[in-house]
Every structure is written in C-alpha cells, then in structure tokens.
Design a protein around this motif. Structure first.
Motif, mmCIF file in Angstrom:
data_model
loop_
_atom_site.group_PDB
_atom_site.id
_atom_site.type_symbol
_atom_site.label_atom_id
_atom_site.label_comp_id
_atom_site.label_asym_id
_atom_site.label_seq_id
_atom_site.Cartn_x
_atom_site.Cartn_y
_atom_site.Cartn_z
ATOM 1 N N SER A 150 -8.882 1.019 14.848
ATOM 2 C CA SER A 150 -8.358 2.236 14.234
ATOM 3 C C SER A 150 -9.492 3.160 13.798
ATOM 4 N N THR A 151 -9.215 4.456 13.851
ATOM 5 C CA THR A 151 -10.183 5.447 13.368
ATOM 6 C C THR A 151 -9.846 5.908 11.959
ATOM 7 N N SER A 152 -8.949 5.185 11.294
ATOM 8 C CA SER A 152 -8.590 5.509 9.914
ATOM 9 C C SER A 152 -8.559 4.231 9.085
ATOM 10 N N ASN A 153 -8.660 4.403 7.777
ATOM 11 C CA ASN A 153 -8.703 3.266 6.855
ATOM 12 C C ASN A 153 -7.303 3.021 6.279
ATOM 13 N N ASP A 154 -6.361 2.696 7.158
ATOM 14 C CA ASP A 154 -4.994 2.372 6.760
ATOM 15 C C ASP A 154 -4.818 0.860 6.817
ATOM 16 N N TYR A 155 -4.150 0.291 5.817
ATOM 17 C CA TYR A 155 -3.952 -1.164 5.842
ATOM 18 C C TYR A 155 -2.834 -1.574 4.896
ATOM 19 N N VAL A 156 -2.365 -2.800 5.103
ATOM 20 C CA VAL A 156 -1.365 -3.417 4.230
ATOM 21 C C VAL A 156 -1.984 -4.694 3.668
ATOM 22 N N PHE A 157 -1.883 -4.845 2.355
ATOM 23 C CA PHE A 157 -2.430 -6.035 1.694
ATOM 24 C C PHE A 157 -1.299 -6.760 0.982
ATOM 25 N N ASN A 158 -1.160 -8.049 1.286
ATOM 26 C CA ASN A 158 -0.101 -8.846 0.683
ATOM 27 C C ASN A 158 -0.513 -9.305 -0.713
ATOM 28 N N ILE A 159 0.240 -8.860 -1.715
ATOM 29 C CA ILE A 159 -0.061 -9.213 -3.104
ATOM 30 C C ILE A 159 0.671 -10.485 -3.517
ATOM 31 N N SER A 160 1.964 -10.557 -3.179
ATOM 32 C CA SER A 160 2.745 -11.754 -3.475
ATOM 33 C C SER A 160 3.856 -11.855 -2.445
ATOM 34 N N GLU A 161 4.712 -12.846 -2.608
ATOM 35 C CA GLU A 161 5.754 -13.098 -1.613
ATOM 36 C C GLU A 161 6.639 -11.885 -1.380
ATOM 37 N N ASN A 162 6.896 -11.113 -2.411
ATOM 38 C CA ASN A 162 7.817 -9.982 -2.298
ATOM 39 C C ASN A 162 7.146 -8.629 -2.539
ATOM 40 N N LEU A 163 5.835 -8.593 -2.456
ATOM 41 C CA LEU A 163 5.149 -7.342 -2.775
ATOM 42 C C LEU A 163 3.944 -7.117 -1.857
ATOM 43 N N ASP A 164 3.986 -6.015 -1.108
ATOM 44 C CA ASP A 164 2.867 -5.587 -0.269
ATOM 45 C C ASP A 164 2.305 -4.278 -0.801
ATOM 46 N N LEU A 165 1.015 -4.139 -0.726
ATOM 47 C CA LEU A 165 0.342 -2.900 -1.106
ATOM 48 C C LEU A 165 -0.016 -2.148 0.169
ATOM 49 N N ILE A 166 0.480 -0.921 0.308
ATOM 50 C CA ILE A 166 0.218 -0.094 1.490
ATOM 51 C C ILE A 166 -0.776 1.000 1.122
ATOM 52 N N CYS A 167 -1.912 1.006 1.777
ATOM 53 C CA CYS A 167 -2.948 2.016 1.519
ATOM 54 C C CYS A 167 -3.101 2.903 2.751
ATOM 55 N N LEU A 168 -3.097 4.215 2.522
ATOM 56 C CA LEU A 168 -3.154 5.185 3.607
ATOM 57 C C LEU A 168 -4.420 6.038 3.500
ATOM 58 N N ASP A 169 -4.850 6.550 4.635
ATOM 59 C CA ASP A 169 -6.066 7.360 4.729
ATOM 60 C C ASP A 169 -5.670 8.837 4.721
ATOM 61 N N PHE A 170 -5.743 9.462 3.535
ATOM 62 C CA PHE A 170 -5.282 10.844 3.391
ATOM 63 C C PHE A 170 -6.343 11.884 3.731
ATOM 64 N N TYR A 171 -7.411 11.473 4.386
ATOM 65 C CA TYR A 171 -8.392 12.442 4.886
ATOM 66 C C TYR A 171 -8.559 12.329 6.401
ATOM 67 N N GLU A 172 -7.602 11.673 7.040
ATOM 68 C CA GLU A 172 -7.674 11.585 8.502
ATOM 69 C C GLU A 172 -7.529 12.969 9.125
ATOM 70 N N PHE A 173 -6.568 13.760 8.609
ATOM 71 C CA PHE A 173 -6.397 15.145 9.066
ATOM 72 C C PHE A 173 -7.180 16.034 8.107
ATOM 73 N N SER A 174 -8.381 16.383 8.510
ATOM 74 C CA SER A 174 -9.271 17.107 7.598
ATOM 75 C C SER A 174 -10.412 17.746 8.379
ATOM 76 N N ILE A 175 -11.172 18.558 7.664
ATOM 77 C CA ILE A 175 -12.388 19.142 8.228
ATOM 78 C C ILE A 175 -13.589 18.301 7.847
ATOM 79 N N ILE A 176 -13.628 17.837 6.617
ATOM 80 C CA ILE A 176 -14.772 17.058 6.152
ATOM 81 C C ILE A 176 -14.744 15.667 6.777
ATOM 82 N N GLY A 177 -15.937 15.170 7.085
ATOM 83 C CA GLY A 177 -16.065 13.853 7.688
ATOM 84 C C GLY A 177 -16.180 13.877 9.203
ATOM 85 N N TYR A 178 -16.004 15.054 9.788
ATOM 86 C CA TYR A 178 -16.093 15.186 11.241
ATOM 87 C C TYR A 178 -17.299 16.047 11.614
#
Length: 214
Positions: A150-178
């Motif tokens: 992937s070219t973005s830092n998106d991922y899912v991290f399992n915290i417990s049996e019924n809880l996942d943490l979803i992290c998204l890359d909110f600078y994928e569509f941007s000017i900075i970093g390119y």
C-alpha cells in the motif's frame, strides 16, 4: 444489546477502575519536537517550546505507566496521532535525528506487551516525502502486515474480541508529501485551487489532506 462494550476514559490516569476492565489504549498527539530555540506560533500569540516538548512526551508516557500500575494491565496499544516532530526540523536537516530521538523515547518506555501505532499528520509531510515515510518506522501499516504494498498508512488493529481500531491516512489526497508530478498531487492541487478561487470555503490551506477515493 449483545457484546456491548463500555468504554471508560481515565483522563488523569489516577482514579481507580473496576476489575471488569477489558483493555486500555493510550492516545497522544502533536508532540512537535524540534531541536531549536523557543519561538512563537504561526498566529504570533503563544510561545512554542520546541525542545521542552520532549519532556512533555516523557510526562505523557509516565502517566500511561501510572495507569498500568493502577489497573495492573498493560496498554493494548499506544497510538501516536501525528505531528511527532515539528516542521522546523526540516530547516536544519535534522528531521531524521529528531524523529529517532522521539522514537527512542517511546521505545524505551513502552513495554513489549504494548503495540506502538502511528498516524501521519501534516508535520510528518513537512519533513518527509510520502515515499520515505512508507519505508520508515512510522509506517504502521507495513509493520503490521509485512506483505502490504500500500502507498498509504491505513490499517486495522485488533484491540479485543469485539473491538477493532481502524486507522486511516487522511493525507493520501494532498499536495504535501509528494514530489509534484504524481497524479494524486496534480488532482489535489487542482481541487484546492478550485475551492480557493470559487470561495466555496472560507479558509483553504494547501497543507490540507483528505481520503482518496480508494
């Protein structure tokens, strides 16, 4: 409601929490460390203590340690929400040095039972190109899944049996970093220019970011 999870926030990490605690996560943001003299914020209102922010990071980590001692449970994960170092690091080419200093502090104080997760903010992109961040220790997506291309830092991290943490890359569509010739850079530049020229929004900054269609 089945499998409902009650989430308790222990803001100061001092109050006792009952024995039914399932898990804990730690969140912190905007350390913005730089090895430079104190200065003013861009609004010229508040003083910025760039070097002292490392001491503040240590205090944050100490509070998490106290929480672990109070609950007798390790944090499941510690989430760094972006802007670990300040854009001023770029001015004297100390970006890597300052980043490693902050990461060393984190690694020294975070137990092996706690996963360290990173999200990217605008200051990451003031210091590094996206292609470099993808190869860095800040790319949690790759650390969790070594096979990802992937070219973005998106991922899912399992915290417990019924809880996942979803992290998204909110600078994928941007000017900075390119570098300036990528399609996503050109599309973002056209979009923010359009917003600025048409006045559809009161304030438009070219340091903004968003999710891509993907």
């Amino acid at each position: 409601m089945k499998n409902q999870i009650e989430i308790k926030f222990d803001k100061n990490s001092t109050q006792a929490i009952d024995d039914n605690l399932i898990t804990s996560i730690g969140l912190f943001s905007d350390v913005q460390y730089a090895d430079v003299e104190d200065g003013m914020c861009h609004h010229k209102i508040n003083t910025r203590y760039y070097r002292n922010s490392l001491n503040m990071l240590k205090k944050i980590l100490e509070q998490f340690k106290k929480h672990e001692q109070t609950t007798c449970k390790s944090l499941k994960c510690l989430v760094q929400l972006g802007d670990l170092i300040d854009g001023k690091c770029k001015l004297d080419n100390s970006s890597k040095k300052c980043l490693n200093k902050c990461l060393d502090e984190l690694n020294n104080m975070v137990s092996n039972e706690t996963s360290l997760l990173h999200i990217w903010g605008n200051h990451e992109f003031y210091n590094f190109l996206r292609k470099d961040l993808l190869e860095s220790k800040l790319n949690t997506s790759k650390i969790l899944d070594s096979k990802t291309q992937s070219t973005s830092n998106d991922y899912v991290f399992n915290i417990s049996e019924n809880l996942d943490l979803i992290c998204l890359d909110f600078y994928e569509f941007s000017i900075i970093g390119y570098e300036g010739n990528e399609k996503i850079y050109l599309d973002a530049h056209e979009y923010y220019t359009y917003l600025k020229q048409t006045g559809q929004r009161k304030f438009v900054a070219f340091r903004e970011g968003a999710l891509s269609q993907k």
